[in-house]
Write a protein that holds these residues in place. Structure first.
Motif, PDB file in Angstrom:
ATOM      1  N   LEU A  72     -11.013  43.233  -3.080  1.00  0.00           N
ATOM      2  CA  LEU A  72     -10.322  42.098  -3.404  1.00  0.00           C
ATOM      3  C   LEU A  72      -9.952  42.590  -4.858  1.00  0.00           C
ATOM      4  CD1 LEU A  72      -9.586  39.464  -3.013  1.00  0.00           C
ATOM      5  CD2 LEU A  72     -11.866  38.494  -3.852  1.00  0.00           C
ATOM      6  N   ARG A  87      -5.903  32.562  -2.922  1.00  0.00           N
ATOM      7  CA  ARG A  87      -7.030  32.046  -2.534  1.00  0.00           C
ATOM      8  C   ARG A  87      -8.095  32.344  -2.866  1.00  0.00           C
ATOM      9  NH1 ARG A  87      -6.228  31.858   3.963  1.00  0.00           N
ATOM     10  NH2 ARG A  87      -8.020  30.653   4.647  1.00  0.00           N
ATOM     11  N   GLU A 110     -15.355  34.253   4.669  1.00  0.00           N
ATOM     12  CA  GLU A 110     -14.257  33.739   5.281  1.00  0.00           C
ATOM     13  C   GLU A 110     -13.284  34.946   5.824  1.00  0.00           C
ATOM     14  OE1 GLU A 110     -10.355  31.074   3.906  1.00  0.00           O
ATOM     15  OE2 GLU A 110     -11.698  31.886   2.551  1.00  0.00           O
ATOM     16  N   LEU A 111     -13.371  36.052   5.161  1.00  0.00           N
ATOM     17  CA  LEU A 111     -12.610  37.034   5.699  1.00  0.00           C
ATOM     18  C   LEU A 111     -13.395  37.687   6.921  1.00  0.00           C
ATOM     19  CD1 LEU A 111     -10.517  39.200   4.975  1.00  0.00           C
ATOM     20  CD2 LEU A 111     -12.204  40.507   3.503  1.00  0.00           C
ATOM     21  N   LEU A 140      -5.927  39.743   2.906  1.00  0.00           N
ATOM     22  CA  LEU A 140      -6.239  39.387   1.464  1.00  0.00           C
ATOM     23  C   LEU A 140      -4.734  39.401   0.999  1.00  0.00           C
ATOM     24  CD1 LEU A 140      -8.843  41.766   0.538  1.00  0.00           C
ATOM     25  CD2 LEU A 140      -9.188  39.419   0.901  1.00  0.00           C
ATOM     26  N   TRP A 159     -11.167  33.796  -2.113  1.00  0.00           N
ATOM     27  CA  TRP A 159     -11.693  34.607  -0.739  1.00  0.00           C
ATOM     28  C   TRP A 159     -13.118  34.794  -1.162  1.00  0.00           C
ATOM     29  CZ3 TRP A 159      -9.390  35.518   3.727  1.00  0.00           C
ATOM     30  CH2 TRP A 159      -8.062  35.221   3.918  1.00  0.00           C
TER      31      TRP A 159
END
Length: 269
Positions: free
Chosen positions: A213, A180, A186-187, A174, A182
């Motif tokens: 996040l 981005r 995706e992570l 991150l 996020w």
């Protein structure tokens, strides 16, 4: 990050910051004024000349109070560089055995050896790049600081060896680009697992993807608002917020102060 996390914080008016995220071991050296740290019902008061060592991850409440003589608060915050603690233990594991601590924070007065090592480190870090000779010198100076603290039996929380938790692995990704947008999916792909598995692993460590996040964005935002002159609009974008107003609202909810209010505390009036 090309250099060791090192920030200089100063203000001329009192700062009160709630829910400040501390992700990893952190050393704070107060040079002017006083810092008050609250964790739950416990309180630490760190006057000028004192150092404060914190373990992570945790959330804390901070109050930075200028002194009455100069009207200034100033402190250094020194974080942890990837790999440095591991190499320190590889070199001096036998001497460092038993120095760790389960305390959330430790307040102490540094001795002359630690102060000298810290000054050396401050002279090297601003231009220390990972993989460079100057970076190697900075790591060597950091080792000198840590060994001075170890010899004095201080700051045990900085020596804790811990497994690489999933939130630390996620945080590393991150932090690579917080601008981005996020998503957990995706992570999870970057970590070679399903979104459900990622959420389950983070939950087992007491945190959710959303909070991780948010805390990562707020950590970066606090450093930029407090220790840089970067425009707030640019900070908002670099922290993943599409508009300055949304960023300001999120910052206010998190810390109890808006970015502009925090910036005003750095002005002499």
């Amino acid at each position: 990050m090309p250099s060791l996390p090192l920030l200089s914080f100063h203000c001329f008016q009192t700062q009160r910051l709630q829910r400040t995220p501390i992700f990893g071991p952190l050393l704070i050296a107060v040079t002017h004024g006083e810092k008050t740290l609250r964790i739950g019902e416990r309180l630490w008061r760190c006057p000028a000349g004192s150092w404060l060592a914190l373990r992570g991850p945790q959330r804390v409440e901070l109050i930075n109070q200028p002194d009455t003589a100069s009207g200034t608060y100033q402190a250094w915050a020194l974080g942890e560089q990837d790999g440095w603690l591991q190499r320190l233990h590889e070199l001096y594991g036998a001497q460092l055995a038993g120095l760790g601590s389960s305390e959330p924070a430790q307040l102490f007065a540094p001795n002359a050896s630690a102060l000298h090592a810290f000054e050396q480190l401050l002279g090297l870090l601003p231009e220390a790049q990972a993989g460079s000779l100057r970076g190697a010198r900075a790591e060597h100076a950091w080792q000198g600081l840590m060994l001075a603290l170890a010899e004095a039996g201080q700051a045990g929380v900085l020596f804790n060896r811990r497994p690489l938790h999933w939130q630390e692995r996620a945080l590393h990704l991150l932090r690579g680009d917080l601008s981005r947008h996020w998503q957990a999916e995706e992570l999870a792909t970057h970590l070679a697992m399903s979104p459900a598995t990622l959420r389950r692993k983070l939950a087992s460590e007491g945190i959710s993807f959303r909070r991780l996040l948010q805390d990562a964005r707020m950590e970066q935002a606090l450093g930029l608002v407090s220790a840089s002159s970067e425009p707030l609009g640019a900070i908002a974008a670099s922290c993943g917020y599409q508009s300055p107003s949304r960023f300001a609202a999120a910052f206010q909810r998190h810390y109890g102060m808006s970015p502009s209010q925090l910036r005003q505390t750095r002005e002499t009036g």
